[in-house]
Design a protein around this motif. Sequence first.
Motif, PDB file in Angstrom:
ATOM      1  N   ARG A 156       8.659 -38.826 -26.445  1.00  0.00           N
ATOM      2  CA  ARG A 156       9.624 -38.182 -27.012  1.00  0.00           C
ATOM      3  C   ARG A 156      10.751 -38.362 -26.496  1.00  0.00           C
ATOM      4  O   ARG A 156      10.924 -38.623 -25.404  1.00  0.00           O
ATOM      5  CB  ARG A 156       9.371 -36.648 -27.003  1.00  0.00           C
ATOM      6  N   PRO A 157      12.018 -38.389 -27.319  1.00  0.00           N
ATOM      7  CA  PRO A 157      13.122 -38.521 -26.750  1.00  0.00           C
ATOM      8  C   PRO A 157      13.636 -37.225 -25.524  1.00  0.00           C
ATOM      9  O   PRO A 157      12.908 -36.283 -25.564  1.00  0.00           O
ATOM     10  CB  PRO A 157      14.266 -38.388 -27.815  1.00  0.00           C
ATOM     11  N   PRO A 158      14.324 -37.632 -24.790  1.00  0.00           N
ATOM     12  CA  PRO A 158      14.665 -36.580 -23.412  1.00  0.00           C
ATOM     13  C   PRO A 158      14.996 -35.303 -23.737  1.00  0.00           C
ATOM     14  O   PRO A 158      14.783 -34.389 -23.027  1.00  0.00           O
ATOM     15  CB  PRO A 158      15.516 -37.601 -22.575  1.00  0.00           C
ATOM     16  N   HIS A 159      15.387 -34.963 -24.867  1.00  0.00           N
ATOM     17  CA  HIS A 159      15.935 -33.490 -25.484  1.00  0.00           C
ATOM     18  C   HIS A 159      14.960 -32.801 -25.836  1.00  0.00           C
ATOM     19  O   HIS A 159      15.012 -31.830 -26.224  1.00  0.00           O
ATOM     20  CB  HIS A 159      17.094 -33.633 -26.447  1.00  0.00           C
ATOM     21  N   GLY A 160      13.592 -33.440 -25.874  1.00  0.00           N
ATOM     22  CA  GLY A 160      12.409 -32.610 -26.307  1.00  0.00           C
ATOM     23  C   GLY A 160      12.251 -32.339 -27.724  1.00  0.00           C
ATOM     24  O   GLY A 160      11.534 -31.465 -28.130  1.00  0.00           O
ATOM     25  N   GLY A 161      12.794 -32.606 -28.643  1.00  0.00           N
ATOM     26  CA  GLY A 161      13.122 -32.379 -29.831  1.00  0.00           C
ATOM     27  C   GLY A 161      11.949 -32.828 -30.776  1.00  0.00           C
ATOM     28  O   GLY A 161      11.805 -32.462 -31.914  1.00  0.00           O
ATOM     29  N   GLY A 162      10.840 -33.808 -30.229  1.00  0.00           N
ATOM     30  CA  GLY A 162      10.005 -34.330 -31.049  1.00  0.00           C
ATOM     31  C   GLY A 162      10.640 -35.224 -32.084  1.00  0.00           C
ATOM     32  O   GLY A 162       9.925 -35.030 -33.179  1.00  0.00           O
ATOM     33  N   GLY A 163      11.803 -35.721 -32.049  1.00  0.00           N
ATOM     34  CA  GLY A 163      12.233 -36.608 -33.055  1.00  0.00           C
ATOM     35  C   GLY A 163      13.576 -35.870 -33.743  1.00  0.00           C
ATOM     36  O   GLY A 163      14.047 -36.199 -34.703  1.00  0.00           O
ATOM     37  N   GLY A 164      13.979 -34.758 -33.544  1.00  0.00           N
ATOM     38  CA  GLY A 164      14.860 -34.020 -34.065  1.00  0.00           C
ATOM     39  C   GLY A 164      16.129 -33.925 -33.248  1.00  0.00           C
ATOM     40  O   GLY A 164      16.400 -33.116 -32.541  1.00  0.00           O
ATOM     41  N   LYS A 170      17.278 -26.961 -33.788  1.00  0.00           N
ATOM     42  CA  LYS A 170      17.124 -28.010 -32.698  1.00  0.00           C
ATOM     43  C   LYS A 170      17.393 -27.164 -31.385  1.00  0.00           C
ATOM     44  O   LYS A 170      16.555 -27.454 -30.380  1.00  0.00           O
ATOM     45  CB  LYS A 170      18.197 -29.077 -32.878  1.00  0.00           C
ATOM     46  N   ALA A 171      17.870 -26.141 -31.370  1.00  0.00           N
ATOM     47  CA  ALA A 171      18.150 -25.312 -30.196  1.00  0.00           C
ATOM     48  C   ALA A 171      16.743 -24.612 -29.564  1.00  0.00           C
ATOM     49  O   ALA A 171      16.605 -24.713 -28.398  1.00  0.00           O
ATOM     50  CB  ALA A 171      19.343 -24.087 -30.383  1.00  0.00           C
ATOM     51  N   ILE A 172      16.091 -24.079 -30.686  1.00  0.00           N
ATOM     52  CA  ILE A 172      14.753 -23.408 -30.140  1.00  0.00           C
ATOM     53  C   ILE A 172      13.858 -24.657 -29.466  1.00  0.00           C
ATOM     54  O   ILE A 172      13.356 -24.208 -28.493  1.00  0.00           O
ATOM     55  CB  ILE A 172      14.210 -22.736 -31.331  1.00  0.00           C
ATOM     56  N   THR A 173      13.739 -25.774 -30.380  1.00  0.00           N
ATOM     57  CA  THR A 173      12.876 -26.768 -29.546  1.00  0.00           C
ATOM     58  C   THR A 173      13.247 -27.069 -28.487  1.00  0.00           C
ATOM     59  O   THR A 173      12.565 -27.224 -27.609  1.00  0.00           O
ATOM     60  CB  THR A 173      13.208 -27.980 -30.780  1.00  0.00           C
ATOM     61  N   ALA A 174      14.585 -27.305 -28.101  1.00  0.00           N
ATOM     62  CA  ALA A 174      15.156 -27.655 -26.818  1.00  0.00           C
ATOM     63  C   ALA A 174      14.727 -26.613 -25.742  1.00  0.00           C
ATOM     64  O   ALA A 174      14.170 -26.880 -24.572  1.00  0.00           O
ATOM     65  CB  ALA A 174      16.493 -27.749 -26.823  1.00  0.00           C
ATOM     66  N   ILE A 175      14.987 -25.355 -26.062  1.00  0.00           N
ATOM     67  CA  ILE A 175      14.623 -24.187 -25.238  1.00  0.00           C
ATOM     68  C   ILE A 175      13.271 -23.985 -24.896  1.00  0.00           C
ATOM     69  O   ILE A 175      12.813 -23.949 -23.659  1.00  0.00           O
ATOM     70  CB  ILE A 175      14.957 -22.773 -25.686  1.00  0.00           C
ATOM     71  N   ILE A 176      12.435 -24.291 -25.861  1.00  0.00           N
ATOM     72  CA  ILE A 176      11.011 -24.416 -25.568  1.00  0.00           C
ATOM     73  C   ILE A 176      10.487 -25.620 -24.707  1.00  0.00           C
ATOM     74  O   ILE A 176       9.875 -25.535 -23.807  1.00  0.00           O
ATOM     75  CB  ILE A 176       9.997 -24.406 -26.758  1.00  0.00           C
ATOM     76  N   PHE A 179       8.605 -29.596 -35.485  1.00  0.00           N
ATOM     77  CA  PHE A 179       9.331 -29.886 -33.892  1.00  0.00           C
ATOM     78  C   PHE A 179       8.993 -28.729 -32.977  1.00  0.00           C
ATOM     79  O   PHE A 179       8.739 -29.022 -31.759  1.00  0.00           O
ATOM     80  CB  PHE A 179      10.755 -30.193 -34.338  1.00  0.00           C
ATOM     81  N   HIS A 180       9.058 -27.541 -33.524  1.00  0.00           N
ATOM     82  CA  HIS A 180       8.798 -26.072 -32.670  1.00  0.00           C
ATOM     83  C   HIS A 180       7.345 -26.138 -32.224  1.00  0.00           C
ATOM     84  O   HIS A 180       7.020 -26.037 -30.921  1.00  0.00           O
ATOM     85  CB  HIS A 180       9.033 -25.089 -33.592  1.00  0.00           C
ATOM     86  N   TYR A 181       6.497 -26.585 -33.187  1.00  0.00           N
ATOM     87  CA  TYR A 181       4.993 -26.560 -32.911  1.00  0.00           C
ATOM     88  C   TYR A 181       4.819 -27.676 -31.689  1.00  0.00           C
ATOM     89  O   TYR A 181       4.089 -27.491 -30.777  1.00  0.00           O
ATOM     90  CB  TYR A 181       4.116 -26.688 -34.136  1.00  0.00           C
ATOM     91  N   ASN A 182       5.508 -28.804 -31.852  1.00  0.00           N
ATOM     92  CA  ASN A 182       5.031 -29.938 -31.039  1.00  0.00           C
ATOM     93  C   ASN A 182       5.711 -29.499 -29.547  1.00  0.00           C
ATOM     94  O   ASN A 182       4.984 -29.847 -28.722  1.00  0.00           O
ATOM     95  CB  ASN A 182       5.835 -31.298 -31.491  1.00  0.00           C
ATOM     96  N   ALA A 183       6.852 -29.135 -29.485  1.00  0.00           N
ATOM     97  CA  ALA A 183       7.486 -28.323 -28.162  1.00  0.00           C
ATOM     98  C   ALA A 183       6.412 -27.505 -27.591  1.00  0.00           C
ATOM     99  O   ALA A 183       6.253 -27.644 -26.358  1.00  0.00           O
ATOM    100  CB  ALA A 183       8.913 -27.845 -28.432  1.00  0.00           C
ATOM    101  N   LEU A 184       6.061 -26.617 -28.350  1.00  0.00           N
ATOM    102  CA  LEU A 184       5.061 -25.436 -27.636  1.00  0.00           C
ATOM    103  C   LEU A 184       3.662 -26.242 -27.295  1.00  0.00           C
ATOM    104  O   LEU A 184       2.987 -25.832 -26.250  1.00  0.00           O
ATOM    105  CB  LEU A 184       5.055 -24.394 -28.668  1.00  0.00           C
TER     106      LEU A 184
END
Length: 649
Positions: A14-22, A103-109, A139-144
């Motif tokens: 995944r890219p370093p910002h953890g967004g799973g592609g977002g 995107k913010a929530i993805t990054a926080i998780i 993207f949220h699910y992927n992050a969690l």
Amino acid sequence: RGQHHRHDGGPYGRPPHGGGGGGGYDYEPDQRRQSHPPGRRDPFGDGGRGSRRGDGPPVRLGRGGGGFSLDAVVDRLCRPRADVADEMDRARRASPESFASGKAITAIISQCGRRRQMRIALEVWRWMDTAPGVTKNVFHYNALINVCEKMKDWQQALDLLRQMDREGVVKNEITYSSAISACEKGGNWRIALELLTQMKERKIRPTAIAYNAAISACEKGLNPKMALEIFDEMKREGVRPTVVTFSALISACEKGQQWKLALQVLDEMKATFGPNVIAYSAAISALSKGQQWQKAWELFCEIESSGQKLSVVTYNATMTALEKGLQWERALDLFDEMKFKGVAVTVVSYGSAIAACEKGHQWRQCLEFLDEMTEKRIQKNVIIFGAAMSCMEKSCRADIAFQLMDRMKLEGVRPNVHIYNSAISACARCKLWRKGLELFEQMEPAGVKRDVVTYNAVLDAVCSQPDLAERIFHDGVARGFYAKVSRLGTQWLELDLHFLSLGGGETALRWWFEKCLVPYLGSSNELSSVKSIDIVTGYGKTRARGARKGDDSMRKRVRAMLSFMNVCEIEQSNLGRIHIDKGKLTTEVARNGGRIIFDARGYEQFKSQEGLDEPFEDTQQFVRPRGGALHDRRERDQGLGRAREEGEI
């Protein structure tokens, strides 16, 4: 060896910002952070967690001069008694556009995952359920799920997959890769493979990352055959294996005791990628478990000459291979080299070095290593003390073994069954049968469960006390440890001693002739129908007990005991089995009124004359410099070459 499961792009690329592609974040360096001197503690207390590697600028979410610092938000979320809902609402007001995009929530998780804050990530997840205008996306699910992977919580990861199905959120390759890796890290290899199958059924093409995680899951499940099948499938599907793939497959071969297969995989990897220190380390470890120290040493020299920087894992694996191959001096030379070159030695390094001391009966050097660990503040565990106790046992230093048990109490390390077994065996070697019996009786009140090794050790210690030894042996029989020692059939009688200690074998042999064979020896009809009477002593690998004084062995003791019973054997080629002459046994039984008479005093005199049970003379002790040293390997390598030429190895 677990290092080979990680690479720069994170576990799933995944890219370093953890967004799973977002993507789409604005990265604005924080001038305060850039101004503080490198190498010093971060004054803002997050340890540089603003990037995946911990050495980049912090992330700011939002465009232009507005927005908020991701690190600052997560810092506040992680404070004790923080109100997660209030903090998330506050961050949303600061950057409504990044929250609107999700995107913010993805990054926080994702940041919670990097900090191993599962509880906070789940509270953010629950906040999403009540926050107006927030919809969970892939993207949220992927992050969690990625947080679940880091926390080895495969059950929570599966719950999220089921939730995605209920909510109609379409999974992608990152979803499955993260979930497979969560199962791998949680030790559930079967479900990991089920997810890989499900991925293909849903027409989602597995990536190298998904295959790598599945192979690693097979490694943990000790299933090298399945790992190899996945590897072959990966190539058939046109997915190019990576260095991580090969390293994971070699580790699977190592766990499955398949050293030849590990070498084949290593050769295939070298043809594509060249030497890799992680893969070589795994292959050396596989050779260590296969008792192939020569090949392990060759691999070590090969990766060393390639110019790659050797890791502590490489050194540790090679040292272990050498000490298991009884090359204890070469292993200690390598440990000296590690310290001299400044390689950061670990508790595993000291464990291998102490085990090498055991092979060479170098008890002084063993104590020196324990003191070094204390000085370097490397915490000693029960494995380290176990290796040291074994060294004292082999060196016939029961006195120091007892001191080590006291030292364990002072350092808060609880003795386990292996510690007690070594101490009792040391008592046997030093003819301290009362102390050995005392330790044996202490175990169960101390909450340490005895095993078959315990009974073998105490029988070694008390075999000079026949009545006591027989009572302990009967206890071992009642507990199922010696249930298969005596095998009595209508046409054959067999005593199997190959897994007993020498003292245990003596006790069992007396018991067998005096108690078990009485119905047969007292009845000519019973004895006449018996075609074979055999005693299995074991030979070669099954009797690998180490060198003993007087060429002592189970076979030697059994043959001597039979001679003092006036029982004759029939010569045959199997050195691990003694065949009793039934005709002469029948005559001897009849002469003695239906029983066997054992000349115990004569046997003890024989053992004394042969020097059996006597400890080895004290081996010359050498203590090496604490700072390490470089040794000339040529002399030992030349000796290895000569041994090969002469066919010794």
